[in-house]
Design a protein around this motif. Structure first.
Motif, PDB file in Angstrom:
ATOM      1  N   ALA A  32       0.826  -1.207   0.000  1.00  0.00           N
ATOM      2  CA  ALA A  32       0.000   0.000   0.000  1.00  0.00           C
ATOM      3  C   ALA A  32       0.860   1.257   0.000  1.00  0.00           C
ATOM      4  CB  ALA A  32      -0.926  -0.017   1.218  1.00  0.00           C
ATOM      5  N   MET A  33       1.943   1.216   0.791  1.00  0.00           N
ATOM      6  CA  MET A  33       2.821   2.379   0.857  1.00  0.00           C
ATOM      7  C   MET A  33       3.488   2.646  -0.496  1.00  0.00           C
ATOM      8  SD  MET A  33       6.201   2.809   3.200  1.00  0.00           S
ATOM      9  CE  MET A  33       6.947   1.462   2.284  1.00  0.00           C
ATOM     10  N   ILE A  34       3.987   1.592  -1.108  1.00  0.00           N
ATOM     11  CA  ILE A  34       4.645   1.753  -2.412  1.00  0.00           C
ATOM     12  C   ILE A  34       3.629   2.179  -3.470  1.00  0.00           C
ATOM     13  CG2 ILE A  34       5.860   0.503  -4.244  1.00  0.00           C
ATOM     14  CD1 ILE A  34       7.193  -1.174  -2.097  1.00  0.00           C
ATOM     15  N   ARG A  35       2.414   1.637  -3.379  1.00  0.00           N
ATOM     16  CA  ARG A  35       1.371   2.006  -4.341  1.00  0.00           C
ATOM     17  C   ARG A  35       1.049   3.496  -4.230  1.00  0.00           C
ATOM     18  NH1 ARG A  35      -2.918  -0.646  -6.904  1.00  0.00           N
ATOM     19  NH2 ARG A  35      -3.899   0.885  -8.279  1.00  0.00           N
ATOM     20  N   ASN A  36       0.902   3.973  -3.000  1.00  0.00           N
ATOM     21  CA  ASN A  36       0.600   5.395  -2.802  1.00  0.00           C
ATOM     22  C   ASN A  36       1.736   6.273  -3.329  1.00  0.00           C
ATOM     23  OD1 ASN A  36      -1.847   4.760  -1.607  1.00  0.00           O
ATOM     24  ND2 ASN A  36      -0.996   4.740   0.465  1.00  0.00           N
ATOM     25  N   TYR A  37       2.959   5.842  -3.012  1.00  0.00           N
ATOM     26  CA  TYR A  37       4.104   6.629  -3.482  1.00  0.00           C
ATOM     27  C   TYR A  37       4.172   6.617  -5.012  1.00  0.00           C
ATOM     28  CZ  TYR A  37       8.908   7.867  -4.584  1.00  0.00           C
ATOM     29  OH  TYR A  37      10.019   8.447  -5.133  1.00  0.00           O
ATOM     30  N   SER A  38       3.913   5.430  -5.591  1.00  0.00           N
ATOM     31  CA  SER A  38       3.970   5.317  -7.046  1.00  0.00           C
ATOM     32  C   SER A  38       2.923   6.193  -7.717  1.00  0.00           C
ATOM     33  CB  SER A  38       3.769   3.859  -7.463  1.00  0.00           C
ATOM     34  OG  SER A  38       3.748   3.733  -8.858  1.00  0.00           O
ATOM     35  N   ASP A  39       1.698   6.225  -7.134  1.00  0.00           N
ATOM     36  CA  ASP A  39       0.644   7.065  -7.712  1.00  0.00           C
ATOM     37  C   ASP A  39       1.023   8.545  -7.629  1.00  0.00           C
ATOM     38  OD1 ASP A  39      -0.788   4.812  -8.240  1.00  0.00           O
ATOM     39  OD2 ASP A  39      -2.089   4.965  -6.481  1.00  0.00           O
ATOM     40  N   ALA A  40       1.544   8.958  -6.436  1.00  0.00           N
ATOM     41  CA  ALA A  40       1.936  10.356  -6.280  1.00  0.00           C
ATOM     42  C   ALA A  40       3.097  10.713  -7.204  1.00  0.00           C
ATOM     43  CB  ALA A  40       2.322  10.623  -4.824  1.00  0.00           C
ATOM     44  N   GLU A 186      10.812  15.395  -3.555  1.00  0.00           N
ATOM     45  CA  GLU A 186      11.804  15.110  -2.520  1.00  0.00           C
ATOM     46  C   GLU A 186      11.139  14.819  -1.178  1.00  0.00           C
ATOM     47  OE1 GLU A 186      14.377  18.457  -2.519  1.00  0.00           O
ATOM     48  OE2 GLU A 186      15.416  17.890  -4.379  1.00  0.00           O
ATOM     49  N   GLU A 187      10.045  15.543  -0.893  1.00  0.00           N
ATOM     50  CA  GLU A 187       9.315  15.278   0.349  1.00  0.00           C
ATOM     51  C   GLU A 187       8.723  13.868   0.340  1.00  0.00           C
ATOM     52  OE1 GLU A 187       6.393  18.300   0.635  1.00  0.00           O
ATOM     53  OE2 GLU A 187       7.818  19.924   1.042  1.00  0.00           O
ATOM     54  N   LEU A 188       8.197  13.475  -0.818  1.00  0.00           N
ATOM     55  CA  LEU A 188       7.654  12.112  -0.923  1.00  0.00           C
ATOM     56  C   LEU A 188       8.732  11.058  -0.678  1.00  0.00           C
ATOM     57  CD1 LEU A 188       5.233  12.301  -3.994  1.00  0.00           C
ATOM     58  CD2 LEU A 188       4.618  11.943  -1.607  1.00  0.00           C
ATOM     59  N   GLN A 189       9.918  11.278  -1.250  1.00  0.00           N
ATOM     60  CA  GLN A 189      11.019  10.333  -1.062  1.00  0.00           C
ATOM     61  C   GLN A 189      11.427  10.250   0.400  1.00  0.00           C
ATOM     62  OE1 GLN A 189      13.912  11.896  -3.827  1.00  0.00           O
ATOM     63  NE2 GLN A 189      13.206  10.578  -5.486  1.00  0.00           N
ATOM     64  N   ASN A 190      11.517  11.400   1.070  1.00  0.00           N
ATOM     65  CA  ASN A 190      11.873  11.395   2.495  1.00  0.00           C
ATOM     66  C   ASN A 190      10.805  10.691   3.323  1.00  0.00           C
ATOM     67  OD1 ASN A 190      14.220  12.845   1.979  1.00  0.00           O
ATOM     68  ND2 ASN A 190      13.209  14.830   2.230  1.00  0.00           N
ATOM     69  N   GLU A 191       9.537  10.930   2.968  1.00  0.00           N
ATOM     70  CA  GLU A 191       8.445  10.274   3.683  1.00  0.00           C
ATOM     71  C   GLU A 191       8.483   8.768   3.483  1.00  0.00           C
ATOM     72  OE1 GLU A 191       3.535  10.306   3.741  1.00  0.00           O
ATOM     73  OE2 GLU A 191       4.649  11.830   2.625  1.00  0.00           O
ATOM     74  N   LEU A 192       8.793   8.354   2.254  1.00  0.00           N
ATOM     75  CA  LEU A 192       8.898   6.925   1.974  1.00  0.00           C
ATOM     76  C   LEU A 192      10.027   6.295   2.784  1.00  0.00           C
ATOM     77  CD1 LEU A 192       8.016   4.465   0.274  1.00  0.00           C
ATOM     78  CD2 LEU A 192       9.692   5.173  -1.448  1.00  0.00           C
ATOM     79  N   GLU A 193      11.156   6.950   2.856  1.00  0.00           N
ATOM     80  CA  GLU A 193      12.278   6.424   3.642  1.00  0.00           C
ATOM     81  C   GLU A 193      11.907   6.258   5.107  1.00  0.00           C
ATOM     82  OE1 GLU A 193      15.583   8.971   2.999  1.00  0.00           O
ATOM     83  OE2 GLU A 193      15.843   8.429   0.879  1.00  0.00           O
ATOM     84  N   GLN A 194      11.210   7.243   5.667  1.00  0.00           N
ATOM     85  CA  GLN A 194      10.810   7.154   7.065  1.00  0.00           C
ATOM     86  C   GLN A 194       9.837   5.999   7.285  1.00  0.00           C
ATOM     87  OE1 GLN A 194      12.122   8.896   9.578  1.00  0.00           O
ATOM     88  NE2 GLN A 194      13.476   9.903   8.082  1.00  0.00           N
ATOM     89  N   GLN A 195       8.876   5.869   6.366  1.00  0.00           N
ATOM     90  CA  GLN A 195       7.919   4.773   6.494  1.00  0.00           C
ATOM     91  C   GLN A 195       8.595   3.418   6.351  1.00  0.00           C
ATOM     92  OE1 GLN A 195       4.854   5.540   3.618  1.00  0.00           O
ATOM     93  NE2 GLN A 195       3.897   7.171   4.828  1.00  0.00           N
ATOM     94  N   MET A 196       9.554   3.315   5.441  1.00  0.00           N
ATOM     95  CA  MET A 196      10.273   2.053   5.259  1.00  0.00           C
ATOM     96  C   MET A 196      11.042   1.679   6.518  1.00  0.00           C
ATOM     97  SD  MET A 196       9.671   0.506   2.448  1.00  0.00           S
ATOM     98  CE  MET A 196      11.056  -0.621   2.455  1.00  0.00           C
ATOM     99  N   LYS A 197      11.692   2.679   7.149  1.00  0.00           N
ATOM    100  CA  LYS A 197      12.420   2.407   8.398  1.00  0.00           C
ATOM    101  C   LYS A 197      11.474   1.909   9.476  1.00  0.00           C
ATOM    102  CE  LYS A 197      16.095   5.802   7.554  1.00  0.00           C
ATOM    103  NZ  LYS A 197      16.717   7.079   8.011  1.00  0.00           N
ATOM    104  N   GLN A 198      10.291   2.521   9.564  1.00  0.00           N
ATOM    105  CA  GLN A 198       9.327   2.112  10.570  1.00  0.00           C
ATOM    106  C   GLN A 198       8.824   0.690  10.298  1.00  0.00           C
ATOM    107  OE1 GLN A 198       8.691   3.911  13.209  1.00  0.00           O
ATOM    108  NE2 GLN A 198       7.191   2.502  14.102  1.00  0.00           N
ATOM    109  N   ILE A 199       8.530   0.405   9.042  1.00  0.00           N
ATOM    110  CA  ILE A 199       8.029  -0.930   8.692  1.00  0.00           C
ATOM    111  C   ILE A 199       9.107  -1.986   8.924  1.00  0.00           C
ATOM    112  CG2 ILE A 199       7.335  -2.356   6.722  1.00  0.00           C
ATOM    113  CD1 ILE A 199       5.670  -0.088   5.738  1.00  0.00           C
ATOM    114  N   ILE A 200      10.357  -1.670   8.631  1.00  0.00           N
ATOM    115  CA  ILE A 200      11.454  -2.625   8.860  1.00  0.00           C
ATOM    116  C   ILE A 200      11.557  -2.963  10.343  1.00  0.00           C
ATOM    117  CG2 ILE A 200      13.961  -2.863   8.826  1.00  0.00           C
ATOM    118  CD1 ILE A 200      13.949  -1.364   6.185  1.00  0.00           C
ATOM    119  N   LYS A 201      11.407  -1.946  11.211  1.00  0.00           N
ATOM    120  CA  LYS A 201      11.451  -2.201  12.658  1.00  0.00           C
ATOM    121  C   LYS A 201      10.311  -3.127  13.069  1.00  0.00           C
ATOM    122  CE  LYS A 201      13.623   2.219  13.874  1.00  0.00           C
ATOM    123  NZ  LYS A 201      13.454   3.507  14.597  1.00  0.00           N
ATOM    124  N   ILE A 202       9.114  -2.828  12.538  1.00  0.00           N
ATOM    125  CA  ILE A 202       7.961  -3.680  12.870  1.00  0.00           C
ATOM    126  C   ILE A 202       8.175  -5.093  12.332  1.00  0.00           C
ATOM    127  CG2 ILE A 202       5.490  -4.011  12.469  1.00  0.00           C
ATOM    128  CD1 ILE A 202       5.216  -0.972  12.319  1.00  0.00           C
TER     129      ILE A 202
END
Length: 498
Positions: A32-40, A186-202
């Protein structure tokens, strides 16, 4: 209260759920996260692609077209049909219709480009639309003035102050819009990185939990399965050593109990199967014995010996030796030291001896040709699969035909299979007889064919199917008064001699 025991299926399902549910949650979250990023991302790229077109060519094309209008070299009525091409050659310049350019730009920036209300990008687009409205007014004014005399100075003022100025402002707005869209990306990329870090921890946390629970459940499930299976293995080893009374014990796991009961039923049937196998082997040997008895045909032997005596009395010593040798070779192949399989070369020798003997007896009736490919002569096949068919071709095809005929025997390799053909140009058979014979060969008919002078194609087919199974095929084609062809396809063969 009776405690309910989980079946093996339920335990495995539980283990699967413990692993699958968290993993599915993580995967769906990532998707879902990648899909949202891809659409944006795709939306921004589409917007940038549209805006970039106006950043590169819009100003140049608009100013050039309006300049030509200003100096009076263009009749503006020609723009009613679209763009104007100056000249007839392929290198002629094209004047873009300024009215259409403005209209298309307004549609692109107002409707095509996706924007977030009140964002920096939205503010720049509103500025572009405002400039386009003013540009449209200036273009209309110049186009109208160009049709009247004495308006050059006014048009020049509009071109210098309005057209050029507004095009420059639009280009500046477009550059600023592109700048803010890139920042948004660039904001989208930074947001994606933060979400990826959070998901990796989970994911790591869930993985540790799943591994711990999975190892515990796997150990318990494995132990509940391996112990009764090990007991069954020992029982099977006893059965393999010949202890037919060995039986598997039942346990607490229902699936294993089903296997145990099936195993015990199999043990009960093994003795019966062994007895049945012995009986089938006896029947097979009886069939082989019948084959030998049929092949050692007393009429054929008597007739051959009579021919030898007749040639000896006539002083044909060479023919006597040759026919005696052929008769010896013929029966030597029948016996074959008790072997059921011989080489194709030996089978060829067998039918050649037979045909040579019959050629002497039916000199004016029979002619023959044997064509066996060299590449298959050393391969091993079931013995005496050709001679009975050759004999049928002689007695049922050639002998009953006036003027005699030809028997052709072929052997070759086709698509990895050995193929034999026995063809004669005798009397053949009608469609009804052919159909009944085909049904007989496939077991669809119980009609008995009384065949003289040989074991018969039906019995040959039974032996071939018995040894080669479904990998073998037998085809019979025939046409009345034109002849018959029997084709045998052996699906497998041996490469070495026994």
């Amino acid at each position: 209260m009776v405690k309910k025991t989980l079946t093996l299926k339920m335990r495995l399902i539980l283990l699967l759920l413990v692993i699958a549910i968290p993993l599915t949650f993580v995967v769906l979250s990532i998707f879902a996260m990648i899909r949202n990023y891809s659409d944006a991302y795709n939306e921004i790229m589409a917007n940038l692609n549209i805006a970039n077109n106006y950043n590169t060519v819009f100003k140049e094309q608009m100013e050039y077209s309006m300049y030509r209008v200003m100096i009076g070299l263009i009749d503006t009525d020609e723009f009613e049909t679209g763009d104007i091409k100056e000249g007839q050659t392929e290198y002629a310049a094209t004047l873009k219709n300024p009215v259409h350019m403005v209209e298309k730009a307004k549609v692109d920036f107002r409707y095509t480009i996706k924007r977030i209300p009140d964002s920096y990008s939205d503010i720049k687009i509103k500025g572009i639309l405002s400039c386009l409205d003013s540009l449209e007014t200036a273009v209309d004014k110049m186009m109208e003035n160009s049709k009247a005399l004495g308006t050059y100075e006014e048009n020049k003022s509009i071109w210098e102050n309005d057209i050029q100025g507004l095009c420059s402002m639009i280009q500046d707005y477009v550059n600023e819009y592109i700048h803010y869209e890139i920042l948004h990306m660039e904001e989208l990329q930074n947001e994606l990185e933060q979400q990826m870090k959070q998901i990796i921890k989970i994911f790591i946390s869930l993985l540790v939990c799943m591994l711990t629970i999975g190892i515990i459940l796997s150990f318990k499930i494995t132990k509940s399965v391996t112990k009764p299976i090990d007991d069954m293995k020992k029982t099977a080893e006893r059965l393999g050593r010949g202890e037919l009374e060995a039986r598997a014990s039942l346990g607490s796991l229902e699936e294993i109990n089903i296997l145990s009961r099936t195993f015990n039923k199999m043990s009960d049937e093994i003795a019966a199967l062994m007895e049945k196998t012995k009986q089938e082997q006896q029947n097979l040997r009886l069939a082989e014995l019948k084959l030998h008895q049929e092949q050692i045909n007393p009429h054929f032997l008597y007739n051959t010996l009579d021919s030898i005596v007749w040639m000896a009395e006539g002083g044909k010593n060479k023919q006597v030796v040759e026919m005696t040798t052929d008769l010896s070779d013929f029966f030597r192949t029948i016996l074959s030291n008790g072997n059921d399989f011989i080489t194709i070369e030996q089978e060829e020798s067998h039918i050649r001896s037979y045909l040579k003997i019959q050629k002497i007896r039916y000199e004016d009736v029979l002619d023959y040709e044997i064509l066996i490919a060299e590449e298959i002569k050393e391969k091993i096949v079931l013995k005496m699969i050709l001679q009975p068919i050759v004999e049928n071709a002689l007695y049922h095809g050639i002998k009953n035909k006036r003027g005699g005929g030809m028997i052709t025997v072929k052997g070759y390799l086709q698509q990895g299979k050995i193929v034999f053909e026995v063809k004669d140009d005798g009397i053949g058979m009608n469609k009804e007889t052919l159909e009944e014979l085909r049904k007989k060969l496939t077991g669809e008919s119980n009609i008995e064919f009384k065949q003289r002078g040989g074991f018969g194609i039906h019995n040959v087919a039974k032996r071939i199917y018995m040894y080669y199974g479904t990998e073998s095929e037998i085809y019979v084609t025939s046409e009345e008064k034109k002849g018959t062809c029997v084709k045998i396809v052996l699906g497998r063969f041996l490469e070495r001699k026994y």
